[in-house]
Motif scaffolding. Structure first.
Motif, mmCIF file in Angstrom:
data_model
loop_
_atom_site.group_PDB
_atom_site.id
_atom_site.type_symbol
_atom_site.label_atom_id
_atom_site.label_comp_id
_atom_site.label_asym_id
_atom_site.label_seq_id
_atom_site.Cartn_x
_atom_site.Cartn_y
_atom_site.Cartn_z
ATOM 1 N N THR A 6 0.861 -1.192 0.000
ATOM 2 C CA THR A 6 0.000 0.000 0.000
ATOM 3 C C THR A 6 0.891 1.232 0.000
ATOM 4 O O THR A 6 2.012 1.194 0.524
ATOM 5 N N PRO A 7 0.435 2.326 -0.625
ATOM 6 C CA PRO A 7 1.308 3.516 -0.695
ATOM 7 C C PRO A 7 1.650 4.035 0.689
ATOM 8 O O PRO A 7 0.827 4.007 1.592
ATOM 9 N N LYS A 8 2.872 4.522 0.806
ATOM 10 C CA LYS A 8 3.323 5.098 2.070
ATOM 11 C C LYS A 8 2.706 6.484 2.242
ATOM 12 O O LYS A 8 2.606 7.253 1.294
ATOM 13 N N MET A 9 2.299 6.767 3.488
ATOM 14 C CA MET A 9 1.690 8.073 3.769
ATOM 15 C C MET A 9 2.729 9.175 3.611
ATOM 16 O O MET A 9 3.925 8.953 3.881
ATOM 17 N N PRO A 10 2.315 10.393 3.191
ATOM 18 C CA PRO A 10 3.299 11.488 3.043
ATOM 19 C C PRO A 10 3.882 11.869 4.394
ATOM 20 O O PRO A 10 3.195 11.826 5.414
ATOM 21 N N ILE A 11 5.146 12.267 4.356
ATOM 22 C CA ILE A 11 5.816 12.685 5.598
ATOM 23 C C ILE A 11 5.984 14.192 5.666
ATOM 24 O O ILE A 11 6.429 14.721 6.678
ATOM 25 N N VAL A 12 5.666 14.905 4.600
ATOM 26 C CA VAL A 12 5.750 16.371 4.587
ATOM 27 C C VAL A 12 4.474 16.898 3.950
ATOM 28 O O VAL A 12 3.975 16.314 2.985
ATOM 29 N N GLN A 13 3.944 17.987 4.498
ATOM 30 C CA GLN A 13 2.782 18.619 3.886
ATOM 31 C C GLN A 13 2.868 20.124 4.100
ATOM 32 O O GLN A 13 3.482 20.588 5.076
ATOM 33 N N PRO A 14 2.267 20.895 3.199
ATOM 34 C CA PRO A 14 2.268 22.351 3.407
ATOM 35 C C PRO A 14 1.276 22.733 4.489
ATOM 36 O O PRO A 14 0.350 21.996 4.801
ATOM 37 N N CYS A 15 1.483 23.930 5.069
ATOM 38 C CA CYS A 15 0.602 24.408 6.128
ATOM 39 C C CYS A 15 0.634 25.933 6.143
ATOM 40 O O CYS A 15 1.554 26.552 5.606
ATOM 41 N N ASN A 16 -0.366 26.503 6.783
ATOM 42 C CA ASN A 16 -0.506 27.967 6.903
ATOM 43 C C ASN A 16 -0.255 28.637 5.551
ATOM 44 O O ASN A 16 0.568 29.566 5.421
ATOM 45 N N ILE A 17 -0.960 28.175 4.526
ATOM 46 C CA ILE A 17 -0.700 28.675 3.183
ATOM 47 C C ILE A 17 -1.409 29.981 2.904
ATOM 48 O O ILE A 17 -1.362 30.497 1.798
ATOM 49 N N PHE A 18 -2.105 30.525 3.914
ATOM 50 C CA PHE A 18 -2.752 31.821 3.696
ATOM 51 C C PHE A 18 -1.698 32.938 3.700
ATOM 52 O O PHE A 18 -0.600 32.788 4.235
ATOM 53 N N ASP A 19 -2.075 34.055 3.092
ATOM 54 C CA ASP A 19 -1.154 35.177 2.952
ATOM 55 C C ASP A 19 -0.838 35.795 4.302
ATOM 56 O O ASP A 19 -1.660 35.809 5.217
ATOM 57 N N CYS A 20 0.403 36.327 4.407
ATOM 58 C CA CYS A 20 0.784 37.063 5.605
ATOM 59 C C CYS A 20 0.072 38.419 5.602
ATOM 60 O O CYS A 20 -0.360 38.901 4.557
ATOM 61 N N PRO A 21 -0.074 39.040 6.789
ATOM 62 C CA PRO A 21 -0.706 40.363 6.835
ATOM 63 C C PRO A 21 0.037 41.367 5.947
ATOM 64 O O PRO A 21 1.263 41.328 5.833
ATOM 65 N N LYS A 22 -0.730 42.251 5.315
ATOM 66 C CA LYS A 22 -0.160 43.254 4.417
ATOM 67 C C LYS A 22 -0.680 44.629 4.807
ATOM 68 O O LYS A 22 -1.749 44.772 5.389
#
Length: 1738
Positions: free
Chosen positions: A423-439
């Motif tokens: 069975t495929p191995k689960m991912p070990i890295v994922q992106p997070c907090n992909i919303f824009d920083c305050p401007k």
């Protein structure tokens, strides 16, 4: 009700004839009773697929009528039609294509979802707007609506559930499961933001798997959606979604809508393929896609069939299991696929009996299944995700994934990864907090600040986060500028400044401070709090605020305080000047230098924008104008516009608003030119003949969802100090007609609005908080009562804070102490000594002759002291509680201040005496009072005159400096002993009792007959001498005797002198006074010398701990007391007096022979093996002649026949041994001082170190010096010198170590001493001095311990957390040095916290009312957390009062206090209520009772347990009444409905004060009021009643006996039979429309057979079974088991013969052991134990 009638028109004639001719089938007894024939057979289904209808008929056998219906329906053919079959309604419309309509053929298309008549066949002619009803009924089985299963039967829409049953309301859940609970799918929702660029033209939005339902995607932005699909067979496809419409994509219906600014994609599902939604770049701006769908859980647990039976006969059992099933591939997969979904719950195995028939004679065992050998496959397991690497802008988080395996027992172990590769191995890295920083977001520029030339303009710059919220976190470096220059082309006609005009506060401050608040970020930064209120109400004051260094902890999203040095950059100001308006209506003139940076007056009032006006339009675009107000910038309150500079008024500011379009539609007259081209042309409105449709119509005419509606806020509960105001928040629903319906709170799904809020959040003025009076100090006679006063201020937070007493109005002395008398004493003739308090006074006079840091005294005497001396004045009492002692100065009550401390333990402390401290101090212990007089000695040994009460010390000081003699003369004149005065003065009775000894002391200080050296010591202070203050000792008087150069004499002695002088003639008094004062000085000096001699006697010496200064410390023994005779001491000798000096001779030790060594002090003697004698010389000079004494290593030398003291004070050691080695010290002492010198005697030149074994505790001195070997305990900040005097031949070298690590040279001083400056806790440790030479080395140690006196910690979070943990729901209060207070209800418990820190850890002792808490009776308490918490339980009036905690360690003492006060409730009789009658004899007034708490009215329930005062009603208004009409009650109505009448009797009567009512003429009442009517109509409502039909058939689910149901119709009608709405009969009880009935199917029950034989005779594994079945009670035939589910199913198997086998030998306990051996199951423990004999042979 429907009668039995002929066949309905829709019934086929053939069927009708068949029914009439056919023979009746058997009828039941119930059918015969109601005269119905039996039901006929079911007809053919109206449809072959897609769901149709079938019916059954019966006929009425009666000649009249039958109750009930003669036809019944059921659904049939509930299978989906093939796609090519088409729509059933469309088929019916197309059947009319070959029939002319109005002479013309049309192609008819179905019109669905008709809301008025969904079961009529309406069709539309293709290509036209012609809609025609071609048939009043559609065929049975036609869907009523396209999106519903409801079907038309006989022209009526019948409800069909998803189970295809008629009348069923069961519906599909979101997963498409009929009557499901939504557990077979999961909701997926999210948002996608496009990150497209020129190099990346498309991107995947979301992958939607096969079988998903209810898909909806909304794209906002310029980009475009398109689809990619992949079927289960692997076929791929793509759809570009170019136009709006509904179309099939891989057999899935897709609805797509395309708008200019957005696209909407809907798919009802279930999808027949995997859909990948993608986005294609179509514009420069980014797009967002919101999506939501229900994704099926494609891996589900599936219960297996039962495994083969464990036995072929005789009763066995069989089990089920569960397997993970892939719904897409229709195959079984590994279990971890199902474990992935938390919604999946694995079914438990089922067990049932099987093969219950008895076995033949043989064993009959055929097979046994090893069900226990199930072994799950290895699976991937992951750890939780780590925290995101970035708080915004996209970060990453990772986790560890490993392959694990689970064994039979459930133990999980890690294995190689290849085992999980299926069975495929689960991912070990994922992106997070992909919303824009305050401007930063810059708003529009304001207009230019000038109307001509060059000026400035401003704008507001906000920090906006990805949600559009105003927040912090933007980088200050990238912030756009908020002001810039602007030029108005209009020329100015007067010279302008070259630089742009700097705008004043209003919009600049709003743009910079108001809009951009200081927000806590992940970098340490200064965060200021709000400014406090101005300290004054008019004029110039100050404002303060707290500025904290704080940081945002991203992982916990909490704010932490940091030390100030952690924050970079300048710290914002924490104090500023403020101006609160002119005082007394005048505008004062300001001096900028005096106001210390105060802003100009005109800048304190300035213009500011305060919001906007209401929008000019509600829709379609309007404008708002900014409101400009003149404000006081400090108080933020509106001010008169005249106070603001008119020329600085900010420009008019407008902004757009209500930009949404108004709800309307365009209506125009048009003409269709070409139907094929669909071309139209717009014409004038007049050319259209029909009325013009409205452009506006009502919309959303349906009930709004329930929402929260708040009422107005109530007034604030307090006028200041932070109160609470409440409001009512109700859940209401706005109905379609505009009305509101009030609902329970549970109907509103949104979070409830706040129903209370804080108000009046400003500080209250300071006020005194007085405690309750203490108990009387005496049990009889006159005593005193006291109470404490705290200056308290209620802050805006509602918390009470103790403030400086100067902020409260002056408090009269009578408010804190008052006399009291409980009872007169029994025997007034004899004073009671048992109970009266007593003060142990000391009648002495003290004269300070040289500076000392602190002096201790006992009340009762006089003290003449030097300035800047600290004074501790004790008031020792008996039979009186020390905390009740009060102090006065010159008749004024004393309270603690920064300069004077009034301690609760009976003493008074004055810090650094100053002239204003001189006066008479009075100590009061009940009726007992004692005084102590303090006078100050100034320069040239003159008494300082007391400053006048009306003149400040600063005014009096220059006068004293200018003319001290004049001051002394004034003092003498005031004294009046030697002046001509009154008779009282001549008798020695001075008017001012505090000045009676002033003249004698002044002459004593001027006396010239003192010994010279003593007088010199008064004038010149030796800077090298170190005086040590005496410690606070229990016997302060004893400590005073040891203080050097403080003269002490008895008052009686000076009283005798004054009495002698008063008896002398006036002309001789001056001569006599000089003689008597000289004699007094000699006696005082002689007693001082005698006292010093007493100190040197070894038999009588009892050294106080720190009474003798270090430089006067003697070695401890004396050869003899060689003091001079009294004549020598008294001045017989002409030599001047001088301190002892030991003569030091530099010559080396003389060795007269090989065996005798003679040396002087200051040298080193090395003993050799042949040394027989050592002579140590010590010569000293001084007057009086010094006394010589010897000590070795700090201890007294014990003389013997080997160690001798020679007549010249030399010390001789005969036959020295190794025990004689050490430092020998010669001490020379006389009355004026002492001197000492040491000499070292070593053995063969080995190193020698001078040591001391004492422990030095220092809490006051700035520097201390000790010899090595001592233990030092000192406070921080002290300079510590450790002497390491060494000797040796050759000279020993000194090396210092700290904690066994060598110290560097900067610490060393000369002669081996170690200096530690400004010691702190880091200097604590073991210091070692090592002396070494060629003969050896020696090490001595000194332990340095740093003391930290008890103090209040700055951070109180720990003690508060401790309180909340100890008693989460108990009220608590923290003690403080100034005292705090907690108000409680009676019977409550409370926690008192004592926040303390110090080193060593202070010991905490609790007191109640000044008495140790252990000795207080009637108090229930617990001491917790090592004394830091005191829990007081069941509080009452006796247990309230002041609690204090005493924290004490070696470094000091700290006392903190808190008061507990009990609030109580009581009844109060208030004013009388209004009279109950205005005349007659029955008027009474009831006194009103109120329940009060501290004077305020509360709920009467609080006073339930209190005794209610007896109240009596009071008669009132007892007078004749005027004539009035009297009426009787109305009679009963003549009719109950439909209109009747009722009557009453009306008479005119007059009520007398006696209570008698007499009839009078009607004319007397007619003159006053109109005569009441005596007849009226009644019961005008219609006569209505409930009517109902006969009961219907008994049917429904069989839940238990008689639990089937039958129905009937219930309706409202008049007595004439006219049907009315049900509301008209709502007042009448409604008959039931449903009842339970007995159904044939319900007469069932469980039937069980006998148990089979047990499978084992003993042991733990035997079981037996029986047959359980559901049977009909009448026929005894088996029926489906669910019909018996209303009752519990009896068990069908059980354990048996669970007894230990008799003999423990190894034998078989089951008959299956041969099969166990054949299947090789002996290695399993459960089979091995049961087949011990067979498995043992194997």
């Amino acid at each position: 009700m429907e009668c039995c009638r002929r066949a309905t028109p829709g019934t086929p004639l053939l069927l009708l004839a068949f029914l009439l001719l056919s023979s009746r089938t058997t009828r039941s007894e119930e059918d015969r009773d109601i005269l119905w024939d039996a039901w006929g057979p079911w007809s053919e289904c109206s449809r072959t697929c897609g769901g149709g209808a079938s019916y059954s008929l019966r006929r009425c056998l009666s000649s009249k009528s039958c109750e009930g219906r003669n036809i019944r329906y059921r659904t049939c053919s509930n299978v989906d039609c093939p796609p090519e079959a088409g729509d059933f309604r469309a088929q019916q419309c197309s059947a009319h294509n070959d029939v002319k309509y109005h002479g013309q053929f049309y192609e008819w298309l179905p019109v669905s979802n008709d809301p008025d008549n969904p079961c009529s066949l309406k069709c539309q002619a293709k290509g036209t707007a012609l809609v025609v009803e071609l048939s009043p009924k559609v065929l049975d089985g036609t869907r009523c609506y396209t999106e519903s299963l409801d079907m038309c039967i006989s022209g009526l829409c019948q409800i069909i559930g998803c189970d295809h049953q008629l009348g069923s309301t069961v519906k599909e859940d979101n997963c498409g499961v009929c009557n499901g609970d939504g557990s077979t799918c999961r909701l997926v929702r999210g948002q996608y933001k496009s990150q497209l660029s020129a190099t990346k033209l498309d991107d995947t939005v979301v992958a939607i798997p096969y079988g998903s339902r209810h898909i909806r995607l909304v794209l906002k932005g310029p980009d475009h959606l398109y689809l990619e699909t992949k079927t289960l067979q692997g076929a791929k496809g793509e759809n570009s979604l170019n136009s709006t419409g509904t179309f099939l994509v891989d057999n899935s219906s897709v609805n797509f809508q395309k708008f200019p600014d957005k696209e909407i994609l809907r798919m009802a599902g279930p999808l027949t393929a995997d859909f990948i939604v993608k986005i294609r770049n179509s514009g420069p701006a980014n797009s967002t896609v919101q999506f939501i769908f229900y994704q099926p859980i494609i891996h589900r647990w599936r219960e297996t069939d039962f495994f083969p039976c464990s036995a072929t006969c005789g009763g066995g059992y069989q089990l089920t299991s569960a397997e993970c099933y892939d719904l897409r591939s229709n195959r079984v997969v590994a279990d971890q696929y199902c474990h992935y979904y938390p919604e999946n719950i694995k079914p438990k195995p089922k067990l049932q009996e099987c093969n219950l028939d008895p076995c033949p004679a043989s064993d009959g065992y055929k097979q046994i299944m090893p069900y226990d050998l199930y072994h799950p496959l290895p699976r991937w397991e992951a750890t939780p995700w780590t925290a995101c690497s970035s708080s915004c802008g996209g970060g990453i988080q990772n986790r560890a994934v490993s392959c694990v395996e689970e064994d039979i027992q459930g133990h999980v172990t890690s294995v190689e990864e290849w085992k999980c590769m299926y069975t495929p191995k689960m991912p070990i890295v994922q992106p997070c907090n992909i919303f824009d920083c305050p401007k930063w977001l810059a708003q529009e520029w304001s207009p230019c600040t000038v109307t001509c030339g060059q000026g400035l303009r401003y704008r507001v710059v906000l920090c906006i986060d990805h949600r559009g919220m105003h927040t912090g976190g933007c980088s200050p470096k990238t912030k756009p500028h908020i002001k810039e220059e602007c030029i108005i082309p209009t020329p100015c006609y007067k010279p302008k400044e070259k630089l742009p005009v700097e705008a004043k506060q209003p919009w600049h401050k709003q743009a910079q401070e108001l809009e951009e608040g200081a927000a806590v970020s992940e970098e340490p930064s200064f965060i200021p709090e709000a400014w406090s209120a101005c300290t004054v109400t008019c004029g110039v004051g100050t404002q303060v605020r707290r500025v904290k260094c704080q940081v945002l902890l991203s992982f916990s999203q909490s704010v932490a305080d940091l030390p100030v040095d952690e924050c970079e950059g300048p710290k914002p100001a924490s104090q500023r000047a403020c101006y609160a308006g002119p005082c007394n209506g005048e505008v004062p003139e300001f001096n900028p230098e005096e106001t210390d940076g105060l802003q100009d007056f005109d800048e304190l009032y300035d213009w500011e924008y305060e919001g906007f006006t209401k929008c000019s339009e509600s829709c379609g675009g309007g404008v708002q104008e900014a409101v400009v107000s003149c404000l006081n910038k400090q108080t933020r309150e509106p001010a008169d516009e005249n106070l603001c500079v008119t020329s600085r008024r900010p420009p008019k500011l407008l902004k757009a608003c209500s930009l949404d379009p108004c709800p309307a539609r365009d209506v125009f007259c048009s003409h269709l030119l070409s139907r094929e081209m669909n071309e139209t042309v717009i014409l004038a409105d007049e050319l259209c003949r029909q009325p013009k449709p409205s452009t506006v119509q009502a919309c959303n005419r349906f009930n709004c969802p329930p929402a929260w509606y708040p009422a107005q806020w109530q007034p604030c509960s307090r006028t200041c100090g932070g109160g609470i105001q409440k409001r009512e928040v109700l859940c209401k629903q706005r109905m379609a007609d505009g009305s509101f319906l009030e609902l329970p709170d549970t109907f509103c799904s949104a979070s409830k609005l706040a129903s209370q809020q804080a108000c009046k959040k400003d500080d209250c003025p300071s006020e005194w908080l007085l405690s309750d009076w203490t108990e009387c100090s005496t049990s009889c006679g006159e005593g005193t009562q006291t109470r404490s006063a705290i200056c308290r201020k209620v802050l805006k937070t509602g918390v009470s804070a103790v403030v400086n007493s100067s902020l409260c109005p002056p408090l009269p002395f009578s408010s804190s102490i008052r006399p009291c008398m409980l009872a007169t004493c029994a025997r007034p003739g004899r004073p009671s000594t048992k109970h009266s308090p007593h003060i142990a006074a000391s009648r002495k006079i003290y004269i300070q002759t040289r500076r000392q840091r602190k002096l201790h005294f006992v009340v009762g005497g006089f003290a003449y002291l030097l300035p800047k001396t600290a004074v501790v004045l004790r008031c020792p009492t008996r039979r009186f509680r020390k905390p009740l002692i009060t102090w006065e100065k010159d008749g004024q009550h004393l309270i603690s201040s920064a300069h004077v401390t009034v301690a609760p333990f009976g003493y008074l402390k004055i810090h650094r005496l100053k002239p204003s401290d001189a006066g008479i101090y009075t100590c009061s212990a009940g009726p007992a009072r004692e005084q102590f007089v303090i006078k100050l000695i100034g320069g040239n040994r003159k008494l300082v005159a007391r400053p006048l009460s009306l003149r400040s010390e600063e005014e009096a000081l220059p006068m004293r400096k200018a003319n001290p003699k004049e001051a002394l003369q004034t003092h003498k004149h005031q004294n009046g002993i030697f002046s001509n005065g009154s008779k009282a003065e001549k008798r020695g009775l001075v008017a001012d009792p505090g000045s009676r000894y002033d003249d004698l002391v002044s002459r004593l200080l001027e006396q010239g007959g003192w010994p010279g050296e003593l007088l010199a010591s008064w004038e010149v202070q030796d800077s090298t001498e170190r005086n040590t203050s005496s410690e606070e000792d229990q016997n302060a008087e004893q400590a005073l005797l040891h203080l050097p150069f403080t003269i002490v004499t008895e008052q009686q002695r000076l009283d005798d002198i004054l009495r002698n002088l008063s008896q002398q003639p006036e002309e001789l008094r001056d001569v006599y006074s000089k003689h008597l004062v000289a004699q007094l000085a000699q006696d005082i000096f002689r007693s001082h010398l005698e006292h010093q001699d007493m100190l040197l006697k070894p038999s009588e010496r009892k050294m106080p701990p720190v009474a003798i200064p270090p430089h006067k410390h003697v070695s401890g023994f004396s050869s003899s007391l060689r003091t001079s005779s009294s004549g020598e001491a008294g001045g017989g000798s002409r030599r001047p007096h001088r301190k002892p000096i030991i003569l030091r001779k530099i010559s080396a030790a003389q060795q007269l022979s090989a065996s005798e060594v003679v040396t002087h002090l200051g040298q080193t003697v090395a003993l050799a093996s042949g040394t027989l004698s050592v002579l140590l010389h010590c010569e000293a000079i001084g007057n009086p002649r010094p006394t010589i004494s010897w000590a070795r290593n700090g201890e007294e030398v014990q003389f013997s026949d080997r160690i001798l003291l020679q007549p010249d004070d030399s010390l001789q050691i005969l036959a020295p041994v190794e025990a004689d080695v050490g430092f020998y010290t010669c001490n020379a002492t006389n009355a004026l001082g002492f001197d000492s010198v040491s000499i070292a005697v070593t053995l063969a030149g080995k190193p020698l170190v001078k040591t001391s074994r004492m422990t030095v505790i220092n809490t006051k001195e700035p520097s201390i010096t000790v010899d090595v070997g001592s233990t030092i305990k000192t406070v921080q900040g002290v300079n510590v010198t450790i002497n390491c005097q060494v000797a040796g031949v050759p000279e020993a070298e000194v090396t210092w170590f700290r904690n066994k690590s060598k110290l560097g040279s900067p610490h060393h001083l000369h002669e081996g001493s170690l200096l530690l400056t400004n010691v702190s806790s880091s200097d604590q440790g073991l210091y070692s001095c090592r002396a070494a030479n060629v003969h050896g080395e020696l090490t001595e140690n000194t332990q340095l311990l740093i003391l930290d006196p008890p103090q209040v910690p700055t951070q109180l979070e720990y003690i508060r957390a401790l309180l909340s943990t100890t008693g989460p729901n108990l009220p608590s209060v923290l003690t403080s040095p100034l005292g705090t207070q907690l108000v409680l209800d009676p019977g409550n418990s409370a926690l008192l916290g004592c926040p303390i820190k110090g080193h060593p850890t202070p010991n905490i002792t609790w007191f109640h009312g000044g008495q140790s808490i252990a000795t207080v009776t009637g108090l229930t308490y617990h001491i917790l957390a090592a004394g830091q918490i005191l829990q007081v339980a069941n509080l009452s009036g006796k247990s309230q009062g002041e609690f204090s905690c005493l924290a004490q360690n070696e470094a000091g003492v700290l006392v903190q206090k808190a008061s507990l006060r009990i609030q109580d409730y009581w009844w109060s009789v208030d004013r009388l209520a209004t009279c109950s009658a205005s005349c007659g004899n029955r008027g009474v007034q009831q006194p009103r009772l109120r329940c009060l708490l501290n004077g305020s009215e509360v709920n009467p329930a609080h006073c339930a347990g209190k005794i209610r005062p007896a109240v009596q009603p009071v008669a009132c208004n007892r007078r004749d009444c005027p004539s009035r009409w009297m009426v009787t009650s109305w009679s009963a109505c003549t009719r109950s409905c439909g209109g009747g009448i009722q009557t009453r009797r009306v008479t005119c009567q007059k009520l007398k004060a006696s209570g008698i009512s007499t009839p009078v003429s009607n004319d007397m009442c007619t003159q006053l009021t109109k005569r009441p009517v005596d007849t009226q109509a009644c019961n005008q409502q219609l006569c209505v009643e409930w009517a109902f039909s006969s009961w219907g058939q008994c049917n429904g689910p069989c839940i238990g006996p008689r639990l089937a149901v039958q129905h009937r119709q219930v309706f409202c009608q008049t007595r004439d039979g006219i049907t009315l709405p049900s509301e008209q009969c709502s007042a009448l009880p409604r008959p039931v429309s449903t009842q339970n009935c007995w159904s044939e199917a319900c007469s069932v029950h469980w039937r069980v057979s006998l148990w089979t034989l047990c499978t084992a005779t003993c042991g733990n594994y035997g079981f037996q079974s029986r047959r359980v079945e559901c049977v009909h009670a009448r026929t005894s035939k088996a029926v489906p088991e669910h019909l018996c589910s209303w009752g519990p199913r009896p068990a069908n198997w059980q354990r048996c013969n669970i007894t230990p086998c008799e003999n423990m030998e190894c034998r078989d306990t089951t008959r299956y052991c041969e099969k166990v051996k054949q299947l090789k199951l002996c290695q399993l423990s459960q089979f091995k134990s049961r087949c011990c004999g067979t498995c043992g042979k194997a």
